[in-house]
Design a protein around this motif. Structure first.
Motif, PDB file in Angstrom:
ATOM      1  N   GLU A  96      -2.213   8.367   8.360  1.00 25.59           N
ATOM      2  CA  GLU A  96      -2.906   7.234   7.755  1.00 25.59           C
ATOM      3  C   GLU A  96      -2.094   5.937   7.810  1.00 25.59           C
ATOM      4  O   GLU A  96      -2.652   4.853   8.014  1.00 25.59           O
ATOM      5  CB  GLU A  96      -3.256   7.566   6.299  1.00 25.59           C
ATOM      6  N   VAL A  97      -0.772   6.039   7.612  1.00 24.63           N
ATOM      7  CA  VAL A  97       0.018   4.809   7.457  1.00 24.63           C
ATOM      8  C   VAL A  97       0.982   4.536   8.604  1.00 24.63           C
ATOM      9  O   VAL A  97       1.709   3.540   8.569  1.00 24.63           O
ATOM     10  CB  VAL A  97       0.827   4.846   6.129  1.00 24.63           C
TER      11      VAL A  97
ATOM     12  N   THR B 221       1.610   2.486  -3.424  1.00 25.74           N
ATOM     13  CA  THR B 221       0.481   3.021  -4.174  1.00 25.74           C
ATOM     14  C   THR B 221       0.906   4.292  -4.910  1.00 25.74           C
ATOM     15  O   THR B 221       1.648   5.117  -4.367  1.00 25.74           O
ATOM     16  CB  THR B 221      -0.687   3.359  -3.219  1.00 25.74           C
TER      17      THR B 221
ATOM     18  N   LEU C  76      -0.703  11.674   5.301  1.00 25.13           N
ATOM     19  CA  LEU C  76      -0.151  10.363   4.993  1.00 25.13           C
ATOM     20  C   LEU C  76       0.433   9.707   6.245  1.00 25.13           C
ATOM     21  O   LEU C  76       0.209   8.515   6.495  1.00 25.13           O
ATOM     22  CB  LEU C  76       0.926  10.492   3.907  1.00 25.13           C
TER      23      LEU C  76
ATOM     24  N   ILE D 202       1.085   7.951  -6.288  1.00 25.60           N
ATOM     25  CA  ILE D 202       0.848   9.150  -5.487  1.00 25.60           C
ATOM     26  C   ILE D 202      -0.488   9.814  -5.798  1.00 25.60           C
ATOM     27  O   ILE D 202      -1.103  10.431  -4.925  1.00 25.60           O
ATOM     28  CB  ILE D 202       2.022  10.163  -5.649  1.00 25.60           C
TER      29      ILE D 202
ATOM     30  N   LEU E 112       6.741  10.079  -0.927  1.00 29.35           N
ATOM     31  CA  LEU E 112       6.328  11.287  -0.203  1.00 29.35           C
ATOM     32  C   LEU E 112       6.802  11.225   1.247  1.00 29.35           C
ATOM     33  O   LEU E 112       7.237  12.239   1.799  1.00 29.35           O
ATOM     34  CB  LEU E 112       4.809  11.458  -0.263  1.00 29.35           C
TER      35      LEU E 112
ATOM     36  N   HIS F 113       0.823  -1.214   0.000  1.00 30.52           N
ATOM     37  CA  HIS F 113       0.000   0.000   0.000  1.00 30.52           C
ATOM     38  C   HIS F 113       0.854   1.260   0.000  1.00 30.52           C
ATOM     39  O   HIS F 113       0.426   2.301  -0.474  1.00 30.52           O
ATOM     40  CB  HIS F 113      -0.986   0.007   1.181  1.00 30.52           C
ATOM     41  N   LEU F 114       2.075   1.184   0.533  1.00 33.70           N
ATOM     42  CA  LEU F 114       2.956   2.350   0.468  1.00 33.70           C
ATOM     43  C   LEU F 114       3.569   2.517  -0.917  1.00 33.70           C
ATOM     44  O   LEU F 114       4.144   3.554  -1.213  1.00 33.70           O
ATOM     45  CB  LEU F 114       4.063   2.250   1.523  1.00 33.70           C
TER      46      LEU F 114
ATOM     47  N   LEU G 282      -3.492   9.318  -3.395  1.00 37.00           N
ATOM     48  CA  LEU G 282      -3.564   9.911  -2.057  1.00 37.00           C
ATOM     49  C   LEU G 282      -4.603  11.029  -2.091  1.00 37.00           C
ATOM     50  O   LEU G 282      -4.608  11.856  -3.007  1.00 37.00           O
ATOM     51  CB  LEU G 282      -2.193  10.475  -1.656  1.00 37.00           C
TER      52      LEU G 282
ATOM     53  N   THR H 284       5.260   7.466  -5.462  1.00 37.72           N
ATOM     54  CA  THR H 284       4.439   6.637  -4.583  1.00 37.72           C
ATOM     55  C   THR H 284       4.263   7.305  -3.228  1.00 37.72           C
ATOM     56  O   THR H 284       4.919   8.303  -2.913  1.00 37.72           O
ATOM     57  CB  THR H 284       5.097   5.268  -4.364  1.00 37.72           C
ATOM     58  N   TRP H 285       3.400   6.697  -2.403  1.00 41.43           N
ATOM     59  CA  TRP H 285       3.228   7.195  -1.043  1.00 41.43           C
ATOM     60  C   TRP H 285       4.557   7.119  -0.279  1.00 41.43           C
ATOM     61  O   TRP H 285       4.879   8.007   0.505  1.00 41.43           O
ATOM     62  CB  TRP H 285       2.167   6.364  -0.316  1.00 41.43           C
TER      63      TRP H 285
ATOM     64  N   THR I  93       1.600  15.371   3.545  1.00 45.12           N
ATOM     65  CA  THR I  93       2.504  14.481   4.277  1.00 45.12           C
ATOM     66  C   THR I  93       1.947  14.162   5.655  1.00 45.12           C
ATOM     67  O   THR I  93       1.998  13.017   6.111  1.00 45.12           O
ATOM     68  CB  THR I  93       3.906  15.133   4.397  1.00 45.12           C
TER      69      THR I  93
END
Length: 700
Positions: free
Chosen positions: A178-179, A7, A175, A9, A35, A4-5, A12, A31-32, A172
């Motif tokens: 979220e992760v 994914t 993000l 960009i 970032l 999923h990281l 997002l 990608t995530w 950021t």
């Protein structure tokens, strides 16, 4: 990291296809995970909030809190601007914007509280601020627990799609929230415990949303260590693969060619450093694994004789040798040097450059493929498809940083079994760079000049001393010596610099007229045959002074030249100044380098000039150069990507780099393929990094 990281960009929230495309092009954020790795370049201490009435005339950047009470657009075309009035309880000030006006008008809200940051300017007793950073107070998270606000670099194209520094910060922050719980650990618990490192998830959280200065420093330390550690693990694995698993041609004997040359025709006694390096090379090529060795040594330290002796080892064992140089001048110089050294032994040497005719190429190609031609010297022409060796066993690469990795890969592919590689450079490489860019190579250093060489005396002078410098030059010429006078030639202003060069040449001719003196001129705009003609006149001693650009930085070896005058020396980098200085001091006479500059110099230029006058030690000069320019600029455009670090700094973090290297090599020594359960996080992170980038590391 989990998928999923990885994914894209644009998926997002708040990004989308348009912004995603700009982020990819401008910041290489795809990608995530990318970032998360885009770190703030500074932080604003949000606990320090001033009032408008407290601003003083010499204030640098200040932070204010208040509301925008009006907005007005005025002017036309390039003069168009947006003006706002900002108010707090102590007074008002004007805010001005010249870019992204449409987006600002739609996003700024009147009578809402903002946190504002920028540099105030005074005009007629009143303060204003141009392009301030703004954030709604409701989003600013100004609490006792979060006093530091991260600031992210942006660009005009990013701002056009609404991605200001603040906007990137919000993405950021979103993000991280979220992760955060899914960010995996990449270091074994033993390393984290031994070096008291912050865990990875906390480090990402604190680098983007620091709770305080101590937490921020701990996050930086963790992320720097990780970045340097994985570079060293990757390089260490490649080095182990080459030394333990990759077979190389075995040079099992020291044969007739080597012994005959060494005992009868070696023109001088080898220095202790040269003997030490030859032992290291003989050990490499005799054990059956692939040699990948970097040979460092200042100009004039005797790298070429080491290369020739290594070539003779290859030839004695039935292999061919090639030597690749970055310029035709340097390749020609190598041909002359090698041919002179080997004139009494039975070795055929040839030169292949872009200037070779079709008929010359045909002969060389045929003799090379048949094995009749044993030693080929050349430029990029060596990697052309038509060049085929019968049995290439040794590739010598001079001034390696001037070649791209793909070019070296093409040379590597010319043999069925990878040839031994000896990389030479007269540009001393700081230890930190050697451990990163060349971390998969074994490093040999010739740190001893041949006997009889005197250190070059370097002095700094300005135009006020020019007549004295002219007199000094005349005195040296009377002693039978020769002189270089070098002018800068920078691509962006070639016409201006060429005029500067011609003016200098004319002034030299006036001061040193015929028939008593002869002055030659050399620059990159001349036809190759004209340039070579002028160089040969100087080499033969037919001219006393050579006025030139940096085309003479490499490839000219005139032992009788004892003076190097460098005009506009403040415009040269340290490495280039050191290379130019190395053109003199090759004979037994005392040599001099005179650095001519203007009166006004930047602090960095003053430091470069002072360093040159203080020391002849190329490694000390290289360390200063690294601090001044950074690793990317030092390595040039071909190599800078290899040291494109996101958070670590090779000039400042050298101790951490040494520790990371030590830890990486210890782990690999015990577990070369990282198969243990404890090393699983390292193995998985290496695989993720390998999937994201082209693997060039197997080529020296």
């Amino acid at each position: 990291m989990p998928s999923h990281l990885e994914t894209e960009i644009e998926f997002l929230k708040g990004v989308g296809p348009v912004r995603g495309d700009v982020l990819r092009k401008e910041l290489h954020i795809r990608t995530w995970a990318d970032l998360l790795d885009y770190y703030p370049f500074r932080y604003i201490d949000r606990s320090q909030i001033l009032r408008v009435a407290d601003i003083v005339s010499d204030a640098a950047h200040v932070q204010l809190m208040g509301e925008i009470i009006s907005l007005k657009e005025s002017g036309e075309g390039k003069a168009k601007r947006l003006t706002g009035i900002f108010r707090d309880e102590s007074g008002v000030m004007e805010l001005v914007w010249f870019r992204s006006l449409r987006w600002l008008k739609s996003s700024l809200k009147l009578n809402m509280h903002y946190v504002l940051y920028g540099k105030p300017s005074e005009f007629k007793g009143k303060y204003n601020m141009v392009h301030p950073e703004l954030e709604l107070l409701a989003n600013a998270r100004i609490t006792a627990g979060n006093p530091l606000k991260p600031v992210y670099n942006t660009s005009a194209k990013l701002t056009q799609v609404g991605l200001t520094g603040s906007s990137i910060g919000k993405l950021t922050l979103q993000l991280v929230d979220e992760v955060r719980e899914q960010i995996p650990e990449t270091l074994p618990p033993a390393i984290i415990e031994k070096f008291r490192l912050m865990n990875r998830a906390d480090a990402y959280s604190q680098i983007h949303v620091p709770s305080g200065h101590e937490a921020l420093e701990a996050a930086r330390r963790r992320l720097k260590f990780e970045e340097l550690f994985f570079i060293q693990v990757g390089l260490g694995k490649e080095k182990l693969m080459k030394t333990k698993h990759q077979r190389g041609v075995v040079f099992s004997k020291v044969g007739e060619l080597f012994n005959d040359f060494y005992n009868r025709y070696l023109p001088f006694q080898l220095t202790g450093a040269q003997k030490r390096v030859m032992k290291e090379i003989r050990c490499d090529v005799g054990r059956g694994s692939h040699m990948n060795r970097l040979l460092q040594g200042d100009v004039g330290s005797g790298k070429t004789i080491v290369a020739v002796l290594t070539a003779l080892l290859a030839l004695d064992n039935g292999c061919q040798v090639c030597m690749m140089a970055p310029t035709e001048i340097l390749a020609q110089q190598h041909l002359e040097t090698v041919s002179t050294l080997l004139q009494h032994v039975n070795v055929k040497v040839a030169l292949l450059t872009g200037a070779a005719s079709r008929s010359e190429r045909k002969i060389i190609h045929e003799e090379l493929e048949s094995g009749e031609l044993k030693f080929l010297i050349g430029t990029h022409a060596l990697i052309e498809p038509g060049v085929k060796f019968q049995n290439l066993g040794l590739a010598i690469i001079d001034e390696q940083h001037r070649f791209g990795v793909a070019q070296r890969a093409a040379l590597w592919s010319k043999a069925a079994v990878p040839p031994h590689v000896l990389v030479m450079t007269a540009t001393p490489i700081p230890r930190t760079l050697a451990m990163t860019v060349y971390g998969d190579l074994d490093v040999s250093v010739i740190d001893e000049l041949p006997p009889g060489r005197k250190p070059i005396q370097t002095i700094h002078r300005t135009d006020a001393s020019r007549l004295k410098i002219f007199q000094f030059m005349a005195d040296e010429i009377k002693k039978g010596r020769q002189i270089y006078v070098v002018y800068p030639l920078i691509e962006e202003s070639e016409k201006l610099d060429l005029k500067h060069l011609m003016d200098g040449y004319e002034s030299m001719v006036r001061r040193f007229p015929l028939p008593d003196y002869r002055v030659s001129i050399v620059h990159g705009k001349m036809k190759p045959e004209d340039r070579n003609f002028e160089m040969q006149r100087f080499v033969k001693g037919e001219t006393h002074i050579m006025v030139a650009t940096t085309v003479i930085e490499v490839g000219v070896n005139v032992q009788n030249a004892s003076v190097m005058v460098i005009e506009s020396a403040e415009r040269f980098g340290l490495s280039q100044l050191h290379q130019l200085r190395g053109r003199v001091g090759r004979g037994a006479d005392q040599s001099h380098c005179i650095l001519m500059t203007g009166l006004k110099m930047s602090s960095e230029s003053k430091q470069r000039i002072a360093t040159m006058c203080r020391t002849n030690d190329g490694f000390e000069i290289a360390e200063v150069d690294l601090q001044l320019r950074g690793p990317g600029d030092m390595m040039g455009t071909q190599q800078s990507g290899l040291v494109n670090l996101k958070i670590a700094d090779l000039a400042r973090d050298h101790q951490m780099l040494a520790t990371a290297r030590e830890v990486a090599l210890e782990i690999l020594e015990a577990d070369p393929i990282l198969s243990s359960e404890e090393n699983k996080p390292i193995r998985e992170e290496l695989e993720r990094r390998r999937m994201k980038s082209t693997d060039w590391s197997r080529i020296s």
